[in-house]
Design an enzyme around this catalytic site. Structure first.
Site, mmCIF file in Angstrom:
data_model
loop_
_atom_site.group_PDB
_atom_site.id
_atom_site.type_symbol
_atom_site.label_atom_id
_atom_site.label_comp_id
_atom_site.label_asym_id
_atom_site.label_seq_id
_atom_site.Cartn_x
_atom_site.Cartn_y
_atom_site.Cartn_z
ATOM 1 N N GLY A 107 -0.601 -2.461 0.277
ATOM 2 C CA GLY A 107 -1.954 -2.842 0.684
ATOM 3 C C GLY A 107 -2.007 -3.429 2.080
ATOM 4 N N ARG A 147 2.569 6.975 -8.242
ATOM 5 C CA ARG A 147 1.393 6.855 -9.116
ATOM 6 C C ARG A 147 0.300 7.786 -8.613
ATOM 7 N NH1 ARG A 147 -1.854 4.554 -5.349
ATOM 8 N NH2 ARG A 147 -0.846 3.118 -3.933
HETATM 9 P P1 ADP Z 1 1.497 -0.463 2.611
HETATM 10 O O1 ADP Z 1 2.467 -0.203 1.512
HETATM 11 O O2 ADP Z 1 1.252 -1.924 2.865
HETATM 12 O O3 ADP Z 1 0.244 0.346 2.477
HETATM 13 P P2 ADP Z 1 2.565 1.488 4.531
HETATM 14 O O4 ADP Z 1 3.985 1.548 4.921
HETATM 15 O O5 ADP Z 1 2.083 2.546 3.573
HETATM 16 O O6 ADP Z 1 2.241 0.021 3.960
HETATM 17 O O7 ADP Z 1 1.656 1.525 5.814
HETATM 18 C C1 ADP Z 1 0.258 1.370 5.752
HETATM 19 C C2 ADP Z 1 -0.378 1.666 7.092
HETATM 20 O O8 ADP Z 1 0.173 0.791 8.106
HETATM 21 C C3 ADP Z 1 -0.139 3.064 7.616
HETATM 22 O O9 ADP Z 1 -1.046 4.009 7.098
HETATM 23 C C4 ADP Z 1 -0.328 2.839 9.096
HETATM 24 O O10 ADP Z 1 -1.693 2.701 9.408
HETATM 25 C C5 ADP Z 1 0.321 1.486 9.341
HETATM 26 N N1 ADP Z 1 1.751 1.611 9.697
HETATM 27 C C6 ADP Z 1 2.811 1.588 8.843
HETATM 28 N N2 ADP Z 1 3.983 1.779 9.509
HETATM 29 C C7 ADP Z 1 3.666 1.928 10.814
HETATM 30 C C8 ADP Z 1 4.430 2.154 12.034
HETATM 31 N N3 ADP Z 1 5.773 2.253 12.022
HETATM 32 N N4 ADP Z 1 3.751 2.244 13.199
HETATM 33 C C9 ADP Z 1 2.407 2.133 13.231
HETATM 34 N N5 ADP Z 1 1.630 1.921 12.156
HETATM 35 C C10 ADP Z 1 2.242 1.811 10.948
#
Ligand code: ADP
Length: 449
Positions: free
Chosen positions: A164, A291
């Site tokens: 999140g 999921r």
């Molecule tokens: P969470 O599990 O908290 O959702 P994610 O790893 O799926 O975290 O990342 C969520 C969002 O954060 C991504 O869709 C993107 O917008 C941003 N994000 C994640 N990693 C990066 C990165 N290395 N560089 C830039 N933005 C990132």
């Protein structure tokens, strides 16, 4: 096939699962908190059990009560929806230890993907490209600083247990590094009880592209193409579309194939989503969700497959019954998340829905538990519905989206409907030329007037 399934969730997703069960001739058991006894998911289920007081920690996350509800009602399987216990490996284990079926992946796969450091390592070994960053978690801040200097700033500090968008901090320069690590770790410790963090190169203007996977317990794996979820606010998705306006056929084929092959190599079962950032023609893995996702309906729209039905069939041990060659993609679909929030400040706006009218017509789907007179409780996520439209082309879908948003009436509370209508007037959105930071920049510009 199961005769009765307990749905361990609430709101639109509980309703979504109920609908699939109904069409399969399966009876449903709803669970609910004391605050949700009038909710639509409770009204429509064959049976319902109150599992505790309003706070989710005492009801929707109350494992002993949920297991007891299965035993009282004779449910044979549990569908966890998304959020709540859906990615809790311990819950999946307890469900199985009680002789029940968990409609989802094995506890081991949930655990592996829930630890983002371990997940990244595992997918890398399976041939999936990952965002450059630290090898594993940060143990020593001085060592980590050296790694960050090598990666080059800005650097993103991320929580191993993250979700999140929490526990994520950007270090813009070397001077910010220590503070970013400390803040991210503190936030992660508070939110997830695990302060482990790791480093990633902070990508400037990528798109968020994710691949939907289905795998049965007989070794058959297919991918259902991509979803583009680049319209985000605070790392949370606001609107999703499939296919992505940013991919060409060659790139689409490659990322689908690489993802499917890797997931097959894991021996994964059930539905899953592999999330990537996509920039300058390259994909970088960020995480895998074990999921059903909120945005799964856009994939359903373009493939014609009912993903919840497929999850249930897989959990019952059935084979997929189709191969990758049988999957065809049809037209364009867009989903708008409708939240009970002020469309400008995003402050939650729970309360009584005085008026409700659902849009309809060809290619329009509204997944929502709303009805006139329903009081949205203040205790849970503000997502109150999802409007999904499907058309032959992106242009047709955008016109249909505008038309159906205009038709939708939700009175008495504030919703994000107007945000979506405003987005539809924006050239960058209309042309499909946006990235994960575009929405925040646009919102900041609007706020300034
Ligand atoms: P969470 O599990 O908290 O959702 P994610 O790893 O799926 O975290 O990342 C969520 C969002 O954060 C991504 O869709 C993107 O917008 C941003 N994000 C994640 N990693 C990066 C990165 N290395 N560089 C830039 N933005 C990132």
């Amino acid at each position: 096939m199961f005769e009765k399934i307990l749905i361990a969730n609430r709101g639109e997703i509980a309703l979504r699962v109920h609908r699939a069960c109904r069409e399969m001739g399966i009876k449903t058991v709803a669970i609910h908190s004391e605050a949700d006894s009038e909710a639509m998911h409770v009204r429509l289920a064959d049976e319902s059990v109150c599992v505790g007081p309003a706070p989710a920690s005492q009801s929707y996350l109350n494992i002993p009560q949920i297991i007891a509800a299965c035993e009282i009602t004779g449910a044979q399987a549990v569908h966890p929806g998304y959020g709540f216990l859906s990615e809790n490996a311990r819950f999946a284990e307890i469900v199985e230890a009680h002789g029940l079926v968990f409609i989802g992946p094995t506890p081991d796969h949930i655990r592996l993907m829930g630890d983002k450091i371990a997940a990244k390592q595992a997918v890398k070994e399976a041939g999936i490209p990952v965002v450059p960053g630290s090898e594993g978690g940060i143990k020593d801040i001085d060592e980590a600083k050296k790694v960050a200097d090598e990666i080059g700033y800005p650097v993103l500090v991320k929580a191993a247990a993250g979700g999140g968008g929490r526990g994520m901090k950007v270090a813009q320069t070397a001077q910010d590094f220590r503070e970013a690590v400390e803040t991210a770790s503190r936030e992660a410790e508070a939110a997830f009880g695990d302060g482990a963090v790791y480093l990633e190169k902070y990508l400037g203007q990528p798109r968020h592209i994710e691949i939907q996977i289905l795998a049965d317990t007989h070794g058959n794996v297919v991918h259902l193409g991509e979803r583009d979820c680049s319209l985000q606010r605070r790392h949370q998705k606001v609107l999703e579309e499939a296919p992505s306006p940013a991919l060409n056929a060659e790139i689409r084929e490659r990322i689908g194939r690489v993802t499917r092959d890797a997931v097959a190599a894991f021996g994964y079962r059930g539905a899953g989503t592999v999330e990537y950032l996509y920039e300058n023609g390259e994909f970088y893995f960020i995480e895998m969700n074990t999921r059903l996702q909120v945005e799964h309906p856009v994939t359903e729209a373009i493939t014609g497959l009912d993903l919840v039905r497929e999850q249930i069939r897989i959990a019952a041990g059935e084979t997929l019954g189709y191969t990758q060659e049988d999957i065809s993609f049809n037209g364009w679909a867009i989903e708008c998340r409708i939240n009970a929030e002020d469309p400008e400040t995003f402050a939650p706006s729970p309360g009584k829905v005085t008026e409700f009218h659902a849009p309809g017509g060809l290619g329009v789907r509204l997944d929502s538990g709303l009805y006139a007179g329903y009081a949205i409780p203040p205790y849970y996520d503000s997502l109150i519905g999802k409007l999904i439209v499907h058309g032959k082309t992106r242009e047709e879908t955008l016109l249909r989206l505008k038309r159906s948003l205009e038709e939708m009436v939700i009175g008495g509370i504030k919703t994000t409907k107007d945000l979506h209508l405003a987005l539809l007037e924006e050239e960058a959105f209309k042309s499909g030329d946006y990235h994960i930071r575009w929405l925040e920049i646009w919102l900041a510009g609007r706020a300034k007037g």
